[in-house]
Enzyme design. Structure first.
Site, PDB file in Angstrom:
ATOM      1  N   ARG A 182      -0.619  18.964  -1.743  1.00  0.00           N
ATOM      2  CA  ARG A 182      -0.330  20.304  -1.230  1.00  0.00           C
ATOM      3  C   ARG A 182       0.937  20.325  -0.371  1.00  0.00           C
ATOM      4  O   ARG A 182       1.849  21.110  -0.608  1.00  0.00           O
ATOM      5  CB  ARG A 182      -1.532  20.735  -0.387  1.00  0.00           C
ATOM      6  CG  ARG A 182      -1.469  22.103   0.182  1.00  0.00           C
ATOM      7  CD  ARG A 182      -2.753  22.326   0.963  1.00  0.00           C
ATOM      8  NE  ARG A 182      -3.908  22.018   0.141  1.00  0.00           N
ATOM      9  CZ  ARG A 182      -4.515  22.905  -0.637  1.00  0.00           C
ATOM     10  NH1 ARG A 182      -4.084  24.130  -0.674  1.00  0.00           N
ATOM     11  NH2 ARG A 182      -5.563  22.555  -1.361  1.00  0.00           N
ATOM     12  N   THR A 183       1.011  19.440   0.596  1.00  0.00           N
ATOM     13  CA  THR A 183       2.162  19.448   1.504  1.00  0.00           C
ATOM     14  C   THR A 183       3.447  19.068   0.753  1.00  0.00           C
ATOM     15  O   THR A 183       4.492  19.685   0.929  1.00  0.00           O
ATOM     16  CB  THR A 183       1.927  18.479   2.682  1.00  0.00           C
ATOM     17  OG1 THR A 183       0.689  18.814   3.284  1.00  0.00           O
ATOM     18  CG2 THR A 183       3.019  18.575   3.716  1.00  0.00           C
TER      19      THR A 183
ATOM     20  N   LYS B 171       6.458  -3.549  -1.284  1.00  0.00           N
ATOM     21  CA  LYS B 171       7.062  -4.901  -1.256  1.00  0.00           C
ATOM     22  C   LYS B 171       7.207  -5.390   0.177  1.00  0.00           C
ATOM     23  O   LYS B 171       7.777  -6.439   0.430  1.00  0.00           O
ATOM     24  CB  LYS B 171       8.440  -4.865  -1.918  1.00  0.00           C
ATOM     25  CG  LYS B 171       8.411  -4.504  -3.375  1.00  0.00           C
ATOM     26  CD  LYS B 171       9.856  -4.378  -3.896  1.00  0.00           C
ATOM     27  CE  LYS B 171       9.865  -3.695  -5.251  1.00  0.00           C
ATOM     28  NZ  LYS B 171      11.171  -3.138  -5.559  1.00  0.00           N
TER      29      LYS B 171
ATOM     30  N   ARG C  47       5.684  11.817   5.086  1.00  0.00           N
ATOM     31  CA  ARG C  47       4.275  11.694   5.489  1.00  0.00           C
ATOM     32  C   ARG C  47       3.925  10.216   5.494  1.00  0.00           C
ATOM     33  O   ARG C  47       4.353   9.468   4.608  1.00  0.00           O
ATOM     34  CB  ARG C  47       3.354  12.423   4.521  1.00  0.00           C
ATOM     35  CG  ARG C  47       1.904  12.030   4.756  1.00  0.00           C
ATOM     36  CD  ARG C  47       0.935  12.963   4.151  1.00  0.00           C
ATOM     37  NE  ARG C  47       0.956  14.245   4.833  1.00  0.00           N
ATOM     38  CZ  ARG C  47      -0.077  15.079   4.858  1.00  0.00           C
ATOM     39  NH1 ARG C  47      -1.198  14.754   4.298  1.00  0.00           N
ATOM     40  NH2 ARG C  47       0.020  16.242   5.460  1.00  0.00           N
TER      41      ARG C  47
ATOM     42  N   HIS D 158       1.370  17.301  12.739  1.00  0.00           N
ATOM     43  CA  HIS D 158       1.663  17.905  11.434  1.00  0.00           C
ATOM     44  C   HIS D 158       2.347  19.247  11.742  1.00  0.00           C
ATOM     45  O   HIS D 158       1.784  20.313  11.537  1.00  0.00           O
ATOM     46  CB  HIS D 158       0.359  18.103  10.653  1.00  0.00           C
ATOM     47  CG  HIS D 158       0.545  18.457   9.213  1.00  0.00           C
ATOM     48  ND1 HIS D 158       1.792  18.553   8.617  1.00  0.00           N
ATOM     49  CD2 HIS D 158      -0.345  18.738   8.243  1.00  0.00           C
ATOM     50  CE1 HIS D 158       1.631  18.879   7.352  1.00  0.00           C
ATOM     51  NE2 HIS D 158       0.354  19.004   7.097  1.00  0.00           N
TER      52      HIS D 158
END
Lengths: 141, 308
Positions: free
Chosen positions: B51-52, B80, B101, B129
């Site tokens: 969604r974001t 890695k 994020r 957020h």
């Protein structure tokens, strides 16, 4: 009780009684080669009882760490048996790699080479918070 | 370089400015459809959030820009063992702005200290957020026309719900805001939020376990999901997830102009029968998320250009 006077070195004075051993550990003084004296429960007009640490060598000490553990300390720098500087300590605004964030969700738990930095957010209650996750630091003492 | 890591990085005036730009975009989208031509947004999603991520990508594409990035850590060089700082230094060379994020709290802040382009925090674990809060603020702005004089009920997971903490922090700067905190005892708002934000700013609040107790007083009801991923223990999650379910019956005593919000996705805390009630504004809120992100991308890119 006699403790030899220092020629060149550092005297951490006015340590709150009982905190000298913790300070000794946190400053890593056991790693030094020189004589280090911990004097506990010394009579003090101002404090009643106090602790003192004498370091018989001109070594760098971490003022931020001392200020964090006991902001009422004074630090005396001795050169050629004379007091050349007397420093009063206060709570540092920021601590760099002095205390470490214990929040397992904090980026400091995984990011390589990242300095652990805490900011003083509440002077009255001596509260430091991690600058990354804002978790409150646990009190050292 | 200007970044958005925490909602409080923005002043009240800047929030007003963003809401005005977003409103202008809603009213005249054509005016904006090429303003970011030849600009690239990188979406670095070290944990999945469809969604974001889509809202950021949709926002940039609607501005005429391009997008690139990854949607989980496994498809990035983090798998890695590359550090966040190195990844961001590298991606700074390929893009004009980064939305990030990360499951670890503070990761976007680390990124902001090394990046050569603006960083937008698109969620860092349970911490911040800010673009969700901007979405909430635009919704309040559009539905109520003001940020002052509001009684806001927040319901559900107030302990782990970062959207609630950020909303409280953002609203703490406005006058005459009252919060009704509705949650089970286990998921009450943490005392540091009450002490450091609400009491410090003289905000009025009332705590209750009963969703209906203050229903008639609310201007806004902000429902939240009890998030499985925030629990260490599955039993606690199953026991608490159904604590508060909003149905049409429960809205009987509510104001006619109540605004029902939810950061989504919902599980079952709002019955689907509520969706058709005109007071249900959570899908309008989703749409607002795209517009406010467009306004934010524009603002940060403009400021970065002015710096150069």
């Amino acid at each position: 009780m006699n403790i030899d006077s220092i020629v060149n070195g550092v005297v951490i004075d006015h340590i709150s009684a009982g905190k000298a051993m913790k300070l000794y550990e946190l400053l890593g003084l056991e790693k030094l080669d020189c004589s280090v004296a911990i004097i506990k429960n010394v009579h003090s007009n101002r404090m009643g009882k106090k602790d003192i640490i004498k370091i018989d060598a001109d070594v760098p000490v971490d003022f931020d760490l001392i200020g964090y553990v006991d902001p009422d300390c004074t630090i005396n720098i001795i050169k050629n048996e004379k007091l050349i500087e007397k420093k009063t300590i206060s709570l540092p605004e920021e601590l760099h790699n002095v205390i470490f964030c214990k929040n397992p969700r904090c980026i400091t738990s995984v990011e390589r080479g990242l300095e652990h930095v805490f900011k003083l957010t509440d002077k009255k209650n001596k509260i430091y918070r991690c600058i990354y996750c804002e978790t409150k630091a646990e009190q050292v003492l | 370089m200007r970044h958005l890591i925490d909602i409080l990085d923005l002043s009240k005036e800047e929030i007003d400015e963003l809401c005005e730009t977003a409103t202008d975009i809603i009213n005249d989208p054509d005016k904006y459809n090429e303003v970011c031509k030849h600009k690239i947004l990188a979406t670095l999603f070290f944990e999945p959030s469809t969604r974001t991520r889509l809202s950021f990508e949709s926002a940039m594409l609607s501005l005429g820009g391009e997008v690139l990035g990854f949607s989980e850590a496994q498809s990035s060089s983090a798998a890695k063992g590359e550090s966040v700082a190195d990844t961001v230094r590298t991606v700074s060379c390929y893009s004009d702005i980064i939305a990030m994020r990360h499951p670890k709290e503070g990761a976007p802040f680390v990124a902001s200290r090394v990046a050569e382009v603006p960083i937008i925090n698109a969620g860092d674990g349970g911490h911040n957020h800010p673009t969700q809060t901007l979405t909430d603020l635009l919704t309040i702005h559009r539905e109520k026309g003001r940020f002052d004089d509001l009684t806001i009920g927040v319901c559900g997971d107030l302990k782990f719900g970062r959207t609630v903490h950020s909303l409280i922090a953002a609203m703490s700067r406005y006058k005459n805001i009252k919060f009704v905190l509705i949650s089970p005892d286990e998921l009450k708002l943490p005392s540091y939020v009450k002490k450091d934000i609400m009491q410090k700013n003289g905000m009025e609040y009332y705590e209750t376990r009963d969703l209906l107790e203050k229903m008639g007083e609310l201007d806004i009801l902000y429902m939240t999901r009890v998030q499985r991923e925030r629990f260490f223990n599955e039993e606690d999650y199953l026991r608490l997830k159904d604590s508060y379910i909003l149905t049409l019956d429960k809205l009987e005593t509510a104001k006619k102009d109540l605004t029902i919000m939810h950061p989504l996705p919902r599980v079952n805390e709002i019955a689907t029968e509520v969706d058709t009630d005109p007071r249900a504004r959570y899908f309008a809120q989703v749409r607002n998320g795209r517009y406010i992100r467009m306004a934010l991308i524009l603002k940060l890119l403009k400021e970065a250009e002015n710096e150069h």
